[in-house]
Design an enzyme around this catalytic site. Structure first.
Site, PDB file in Angstrom:
ATOM      1  N   GLY A 126      -4.142  19.642  15.979  1.00 21.13           N
ATOM      2  CA  GLY A 126      -4.235  20.288  14.669  1.00 21.13           C
ATOM      3  C   GLY A 126      -3.034  20.055  13.789  1.00 21.13           C
ATOM      4  O   GLY A 126      -3.164  20.006  12.549  1.00 21.13           O
TER       5      GLY A 126
ATOM      6  N   PHE B 257      -8.058   1.092 -11.177  1.00 20.82           N
ATOM      7  CA  PHE B 257      -7.351   1.017  -9.889  1.00 20.82           C
ATOM      8  C   PHE B 257      -6.107   0.129  -9.979  1.00 20.82           C
ATOM      9  O   PHE B 257      -5.808  -0.646  -9.065  1.00 20.82           O
ATOM     10  CB  PHE B 257      -8.262   0.498  -8.766  1.00 20.82           C
ATOM     11  CG  PHE B 257      -9.579   1.197  -8.651  1.00 20.82           C
ATOM     12  CD1 PHE B 257      -9.673   2.572  -8.791  1.00 20.82           C
ATOM     13  CD2 PHE B 257     -10.739   0.479  -8.369  1.00 20.82           C
ATOM     14  CE1 PHE B 257     -10.906   3.222  -8.674  1.00 20.82           C
ATOM     15  CE2 PHE B 257     -11.966   1.119  -8.245  1.00 20.82           C
ATOM     16  CZ  PHE B 257     -12.049   2.489  -8.407  1.00 20.82           C
ATOM     17  N   ILE B 258      -5.364   0.241 -11.085  1.00 18.69           N
ATOM     18  CA  ILE B 258      -4.199  -0.619 -11.290  1.00 18.69           C
ATOM     19  C   ILE B 258      -2.935   0.069 -10.772  1.00 18.69           C
ATOM     20  O   ILE B 258      -2.485   1.072 -11.328  1.00 18.69           O
ATOM     21  CB  ILE B 258      -4.043  -0.987 -12.778  1.00 18.69           C
ATOM     22  CG1 ILE B 258      -5.351  -1.583 -13.310  1.00 18.69           C
ATOM     23  CG2 ILE B 258      -2.882  -1.943 -12.958  1.00 18.69           C
ATOM     24  CD1 ILE B 258      -5.891  -2.764 -12.524  1.00 18.69           C
TER      25      ILE B 258
ATOM     26  N   ILE C 147      -0.256  -5.895 -12.088  1.00 16.46           N
ATOM     27  CA  ILE C 147      -1.277  -6.913 -12.337  1.00 16.46           C
ATOM     28  C   ILE C 147      -2.615  -6.219 -12.467  1.00 16.46           C
ATOM     29  O   ILE C 147      -2.953  -5.330 -11.670  1.00 16.46           O
ATOM     30  CB  ILE C 147      -1.291  -7.995 -11.233  1.00 16.46           C
ATOM     31  CG1 ILE C 147      -2.255  -9.127 -11.624  1.00 16.46           C
ATOM     32  CG2 ILE C 147      -1.596  -7.423  -9.861  1.00 16.46           C
ATOM     33  CD1 ILE C 147      -2.048 -10.402 -10.837  1.00 16.46           C
TER      34      ILE C 147
ATOM     35  N   GLU D  27      -0.203 -12.398  -1.619  1.00 12.06           N
ATOM     36  CA  GLU D  27      -0.555 -10.984  -1.783  1.00 12.06           C
ATOM     37  C   GLU D  27      -1.166 -10.424  -0.508  1.00 12.06           C
ATOM     38  O   GLU D  27      -0.799  -9.336  -0.054  1.00 12.06           O
ATOM     39  CB  GLU D  27      -1.535 -10.812  -2.940  1.00 12.06           C
ATOM     40  CG  GLU D  27      -2.038  -9.375  -3.084  1.00 12.06           C
ATOM     41  CD  GLU D  27      -2.974  -9.174  -4.255  1.00 12.06           C
ATOM     42  OE1 GLU D  27      -3.624  -8.118  -4.306  1.00 12.06           O
ATOM     43  OE2 GLU D  27      -3.055 -10.068  -5.122  1.00 12.06           O
TER      44      GLU D  27
END
Length: 380
Positions: free
Chosen positions: A341, A156-157, A123, A243
């Site tokens: 670490g 950003f898909i 989407i 969503e």
């Protein structure tokens, strides 16, 4: 905790799916991270096993399971740290748009292939200069005869490189207020004028392809309009409840996974002559984090039956999305600290849980936007 929302069949399904992940998914996560992509054969195998779109109607070849089966899949993927495997996006976020608003012809054409893994979904809402302000998106679709001509860009898909079908939010009319001019188009990946941009480099979710998309005089048939023209914003708002609930489900599952790895580690890691788990600070840290994870799980388990019953829980889901993702990031950060670490080394899974957690507070609506929605729900 004995979770009351699942029955025996659900639990058997969870056991089977977890075994599948241990055999077919977890051993390959590092390879997919390096490739920045999950191979298509993984999607096809998932389709063959019934992991994709489990709630889809039998009319289109689905299993017609209840939503809790999707919940189990999302929880187990998150628990395993398999953020690169975006089946939840495909099955539970994008597919419902076609199921709820698509024509019968659109459903017949695409849903069976979504179930089989032949058609991967994405989407495309977010734009470079717009972000979360969906009402003011700039990608434009102008109708010319029996086609729309689309021009604009998205960014950003998720599934941007691998998807075959994109639900794209476009502006079809200049209106006041602006959200009334938003529509949704189904755009296939091979449509002339459509181009996938870069597979974007991210600090986390390395195996999940996230892309730019470009539309230059992209010619889309009118029959690919999803629902009615000008109703796109309403459709988006309608589906955002699920969503954001899916994101919250994954946040709690990932926090549980981070805790599991950390508890196992502190029992075996010795410092100053005794296991790290025997120090009061370690015990208090893990007790506090476990409590927060449990609170998040209880909240989700309250929302799920209400969502499944069709109740409007937008305000509560907005609360859940921002609170659980904040919690997920806090837990993964504190867990990594207990590794010392070694937690900063990629060979330890806790490092993946940490970097993957950060974006959860941004996508699906930034957490600041979620708080704004909660405030509106309070009448402020």
């Amino acid at each position: 905790m004995d979770r009351k929302i699942f029955n025996e069949e659900h639990q058997l399904f969870r056991k089977t799916f977890r075994q599948y992940l241990e055999k077919k998914i977890i051993p390959h996560l590092e390879t997919w991270d390096e490739a920045h992509m999950v191979p298509r054969e993984v999607w096809l195998d998932a389709g063959e096993q019934g992991w994709l779109c489990p709630t889809a109607s039998k009319q289109y070849g689905g299993l017609e399971c209840d939503f809790l089966y999707s919940v189990i899949i999302q929880e187990e993927l998150a628990y395993a740290g398999a953020s690169s495997v975006s089946w939840g996006l495909h099955s539970d976020i994008v597919l419902p748009y076609i199921e709820n608003f698509g024509s019968e012809a659109q459903k017949q054409k695409w849903i069976p292939k979504c179930i089989s893994g032949e058609c991967v979904l994405a989407i495309a809402m977010t734009e470079p200069a717009v972000g979360s302000d969906l009402a003011n998106l700039k990608t434009r679709a102008v109708r010319q005869g029996d086609h729309y001509i689309v021009n604009g860009a998205k960014v950003f898909i998720s599934n941007g490189q691998c998807a075959d079908l994109y639900i794209v939010a476009v502006r079809t009319e200049d209106t006041n207020p602006p959200h009334r001019g938003v529509s949704l188009l189904l755009i296939e990946g091979n449509t002339p004028g459509f181009q996938r941009g870069r597979n974007l480099k991210k600090i986390g979710m390395q195996g999940q392809d996230t892309s730019e998309l470009f539309f230059e005089d992209c010619k889309v048939p009118v029959e690919n309009l999803l629902g009615k023209e000008g109703m796109g914003f309403k459709y988006l708002m309608n589906n955002l409840q699920q969503e954001r609930l899916v994101i919250a489900i994954g946040a709690v599952g990932a926090a549980k996974g981070a805790l599991k790895h950390t508890i196992d580690y502190v029992k075996t890691r010795e410092i100053f002559g005794k296991p790290l788990s025997k120090f009061q600070n370690t015990q208090f840290e893990l007790a506090d984090m476990s409590t927060k994870v449990q609170i998040g799980q209880s909240f989700i388990d309250d929302l799920l039956p209400r969502h499944m019953a069709g109740e409007n829980v937008v305000t509560e889901v907005s609360m859940a999305k921002y609170w659980t993702t904040d919690m997920q990031f806090e837990v993964s950060d504190r867990c990594l600290q207990l590794f010392g670490g070694y937690g900063y080394m990629q060979e330890y899974p806790i490092s993946r849980f940490f970097v993957d957690a950060r974006v959860q507070r941004i996508y699906g609506g930034a957490n600041e936007v979620m708080k704004d929605l909660v405030a509106r729900g309070l009448g402020l």
